[in-house]
Design a protein around this motif. Structure first.
Motif, PDB file in Angstrom:
ATOM      1  N   ASP A 188     -11.272  13.179 -23.224  1.00  0.00           N
ATOM      2  CA  ASP A 188      -9.978  12.872 -22.595  1.00  0.00           C
ATOM      3  C   ASP A 188      -9.780  11.370 -22.408  1.00  0.00           C
ATOM      4  OD1 ASP A 188      -9.433  15.556 -22.402  1.00  0.00           O
ATOM      5  OD2 ASP A 188      -9.880  15.712 -20.266  1.00  0.00           O
ATOM      6  N   THR A 203      -9.044   9.617 -25.623  1.00  0.00           N
ATOM      7  CA  THR A 203      -7.715   9.937 -26.151  1.00  0.00           C
ATOM      8  C   THR A 203      -6.600   9.265 -25.345  1.00  0.00           C
ATOM      9  OG1 THR A 203      -8.577  12.098 -26.786  1.00  0.00           O
ATOM     10  CG2 THR A 203      -6.175  11.848 -26.789  1.00  0.00           C
ATOM     11  N   PHE A 204      -6.738   9.300 -24.015  1.00  0.00           N
ATOM     12  CA  PHE A 204      -5.600   8.914 -23.178  1.00  0.00           C
ATOM     13  C   PHE A 204      -5.750   7.578 -22.442  1.00  0.00           C
ATOM     14  CE2 PHE A 204      -5.498  13.677 -23.185  1.00  0.00           C
ATOM     15  CZ  PHE A 204      -4.337  13.802 -23.938  1.00  0.00           C
ATOM     16  N   LEU A 238      -2.143   6.683 -22.128  1.00  0.00           N
ATOM     17  CA  LEU A 238      -1.262   7.079 -21.015  1.00  0.00           C
ATOM     18  C   LEU A 238      -1.255   6.091 -19.875  1.00  0.00           C
ATOM     19  CD1 LEU A 238      -2.103  10.850 -20.485  1.00  0.00           C
ATOM     20  CD2 LEU A 238      -0.248   9.825 -21.814  1.00  0.00           C
ATOM     21  N   ALA A 282       1.740   5.168 -17.758  1.00  0.00           N
ATOM     22  CA  ALA A 282       2.371   6.155 -16.877  1.00  0.00           C
ATOM     23  C   ALA A 282       2.092   5.870 -15.406  1.00  0.00           C
ATOM     24  CB  ALA A 282       1.911   7.564 -17.236  1.00  0.00           C
ATOM     25  N   VAL A 283       1.022   5.091 -15.155  1.00  0.00           N
ATOM     26  CA  VAL A 283       0.696   4.715 -13.778  1.00  0.00           C
ATOM     27  C   VAL A 283       1.863   3.972 -13.126  1.00  0.00           C
ATOM     28  CG1 VAL A 283      -0.826   3.236 -12.395  1.00  0.00           C
ATOM     29  CG2 VAL A 283      -1.787   4.670 -14.208  1.00  0.00           C
ATOM     30  N   LEU A 343       4.067   6.879 -12.016  1.00  0.00           N
ATOM     31  CA  LEU A 343       3.409   7.834 -11.107  1.00  0.00           C
ATOM     32  C   LEU A 343       2.918   7.152  -9.828  1.00  0.00           C
ATOM     33  CD1 LEU A 343       1.459   9.919 -13.776  1.00  0.00           C
ATOM     34  CD2 LEU A 343       3.429  10.671 -12.454  1.00  0.00           C
ATOM     35  N   MET A 375       6.764   6.691 -19.154  1.00  0.00           N
ATOM     36  CA  MET A 375       6.315   8.080 -19.247  1.00  0.00           C
ATOM     37  C   MET A 375       6.439   8.663 -20.651  1.00  0.00           C
ATOM     38  SD  MET A 375       5.006   9.153 -16.362  1.00  0.00           S
ATOM     39  CE  MET A 375       5.288  10.911 -16.049  1.00  0.00           C
ATOM     40  N   LEU A 400       3.216  10.123 -22.085  1.00  0.00           N
ATOM     41  CA  LEU A 400       2.798  11.390 -21.505  1.00  0.00           C
ATOM     42  C   LEU A 400       3.632  12.548 -22.064  1.00  0.00           C
ATOM     43  CD1 LEU A 400       0.639  12.083 -19.466  1.00  0.00           C
ATOM     44  CD2 LEU A 400       2.273  11.773 -17.636  1.00  0.00           C
ATOM     45  N   PRO A 455      -0.924  22.811 -25.803  1.00  0.00           N
ATOM     46  CA  PRO A 455      -1.864  22.822 -24.680  1.00  0.00           C
ATOM     47  C   PRO A 455      -1.290  22.228 -23.398  1.00  0.00           C
ATOM     48  CG  PRO A 455      -2.305  20.917 -26.048  1.00  0.00           C
ATOM     49  CD  PRO A 455      -1.130  21.630 -26.667  1.00  0.00           C
ATOM     50  N   PHE A 487       0.664  22.234 -19.741  1.00  0.00           N
ATOM     51  CA  PHE A 487       0.734  23.296 -18.744  1.00  0.00           C
ATOM     52  C   PHE A 487       2.169  23.551 -18.307  1.00  0.00           C
ATOM     53  CE2 PHE A 487       1.228  20.396 -15.232  1.00  0.00           C
ATOM     54  CZ  PHE A 487       0.419  19.305 -15.528  1.00  0.00           C
TER      55      PHE A 487
END
Lengths: 339, 339
Positions: free
Chosen positions: A85, A88-89, A98, A101-102, A105, A148, A151, A329, A331
């Motif tokens: 993970d 990848t991110f 990613l 994205a902080v 978020l 974002m 993400l 994948p 959610f």
């Protein structure tokens, strides 16, 4: 732990929970210092990572151990490594990075909402002035659009495959609260006959237009600046996209919008909703069910809606049938509602 | 999750970690609103809990679902219940109630340290002015003494059983950085011939003295106000207690103190150290290993020391032998060092 000690009360969960904010800060610090990128470049010892990031060896040792304990790094002897993970991110050189994205978020607006949780619980909605994140032209949405996208890149590729699998006919698509624009753009890339109209605040649409340009679909991309509740959508759409939008509002507000969406659809048209959808118990699956807290602290009356609640809103707005579809994948879930 | 999807990268841990601060706030909000106490009193539905806590039904529903997802409540149908841990530690009417510890663990000082984690990693120590939490007479230690007693009640009962199991002879005990005083008081309660001398800042000792009074051991309790590094300890002690103290300082500073402790001990005397002791890998056990982060962000040069590191400090200070002992069910360890 043996069965008998498992029966004893322990303050461990209390400690871990009250200190959970350290995990947020550790991930932020590691992203800011580019610790994951440093490790990916081959700097695997404390000394090497410290040198590459300009930080102290002690600080890096404590941070990397903390990240390892909490599943974001591996450690073998004195060598740190990336997990699947984090490679990848969280490696800046990864296309799926990613870290940006902080900025959304952990933006001051979202953090202020969370900080004032007790007030929000008392009140039943955000304790922030001016309706929190859903206030008119709140600049947090430009931050959202700018940060974002990464993400949302994967879901924006998956959603068109679900809603337009054959991609063999002309489609007129309205993308409501488009943000970074990636969902509409995903449909345009999936189907060369798709034409996208994106709605959002004007400064947010600038980001979406840049992204459409980069994706090479600008010639099939037009925009309507303003609030989705106020602007004229036009009509005759085959698809209307509602991605991560309905959770910001209460059901009557959503129904008002959905009636407008219903009117804008052509006969046989469909609304495609991407959402955090908890089960009826509202405690599973954990990530979608937890999302209602973000809405409680950030908006006056938003929520994470169950499928039954979403279905009712669409039915009340005149739609004939709604079906729910997973989007693995991720959610999140997709609700497709037929005019 | 199937084996194949387990191999796919997922942004789930990123999301959960960046949002982990919500868990801290949710536990704080629930304690402040007395949600656990309300449930313990028999208010188990959203409506009942909302009425008892003076909060909105929606806010309570979202908060209680969030607490359930994160293991602090149970939910069956529309009824919330307490877990064994929350009944023991979070119901205000429980003798083991820990809610007050939030005042220290989430005090502005500790939170500021955590907030400035990136700077602390760069620097290798707290980014706060004036040495962070270990500055002279920092009022956070009065807050500590007033609010952390409950969390230390169990270990303060277990430690005397380990270090003075027979409790059958006169013991002169020095309690360094006594704080709430509970450890020295625990020894005094365990052994009617134990006499305690507590060292701490003067306003902190007021709390310890109150607690000694309440425990009925005030006649065997005396105090030495001031810094443990500066005051005259006296001599002839059978035991010197160092509970949760050495982690605030670097090894040379600790060795200086330990030489002074060594001098203050009678022949055959022992230093009894209670600490968060990570294994050599520094990533296990998780709670003790994580503690080094609290020291990095809160102190100039503190750390969670391994047993080898502690042993070396005691050896360098003249102690002949150190042994390590678990203190179940707590996750802390006890190091007993012989003069």
């Amino acid at each position: 732990m043996s069965a008998s000690t498992a029966q004893q009360p322990s303050p461990q969960l209390f400690f871990q929970t009250i200190n959970a904010h350290q995990k947020t800060e550790a991930l932020k610090a590691a992203i800011e210092l580019e610790v994951f990128t440093a490790i990916s470049e081959g700097n695997t010892t404390t000394a090497q990572i410290a040198k590459r990031t300009g930080a102290s060896e002690k600080g890096i040792r404590v941070l990397c151990d903390f990240l390892t304990i909490h599943g974001m790094l591996t450690k073998q002897g004195d060598q740190y490594g990336l997990t699947l993970d984090s490679a990848t991110f969280l490696d800046k050189r990864s296309p799926a990075y990613l870290g940006g994205a902080v900025e959304f978020l952990c933006s001051p607006t979202l953090l202020e909402g969370t900080k004032r949780m007790t007030e929000a619980v008392r009140k039943g909605g955000t304790a922030m002035e001016n309706e929190g994140t859903v206030s008119e032209e709140n600049p947090v949405w430009v931050q959202f659009a700018r940060s974002m996208g990464a993400l949302m890149f994967l879901p924006s590729q998956l959603l068109p495959k679900l809603a337009d699998p054959n991609a063999d006919r002309k489609l007129k698509i309205l993308d409501i609260a488009a943000g970074h624009g990636l969902f509409g753009i995903g449909f345009a890339k999936n189907n060369p006959q798709a034409e996208i109209t994106a709605v959002d605040w004007k400064p947010v649409l600038e980001v979406a237009k840049e992204n459409a340009e980069k994706a090479g679909v600008a010639d099939r991309y037009s925009t309507i600046p303003g609030s989705a509740f106020d602007v004229d959508f036009g009509s005759g759409y085959d698809l209307v996209l509602l991605t991560n939008f309905l959770h910001h509002f209460d059901p009557p507000t959503n129904e008002k919008l959905l009636r407008k969406v219903h009117d804008a659809l052509a006969d046989g048209g469909r609304a495609v909703t991407l959402e955090f959808v908890p089960n009826e118990d509202r405690i599973s699956p954990p990530d979608s069910a937890s999302f209602s807290m973000q809405m409680l602290t950030g908006t006056p009356s938003g929520d994470a809606y169950t499928f039954a609640e979403l279905e009712r809103m669409f039915t009340n707005a005149g739609f004939s049938r709604s079906t729910i579809h997973p989007l693995p994948p991720t959610f999140q879930q997709v609700v497709i509602s037929e005019k």
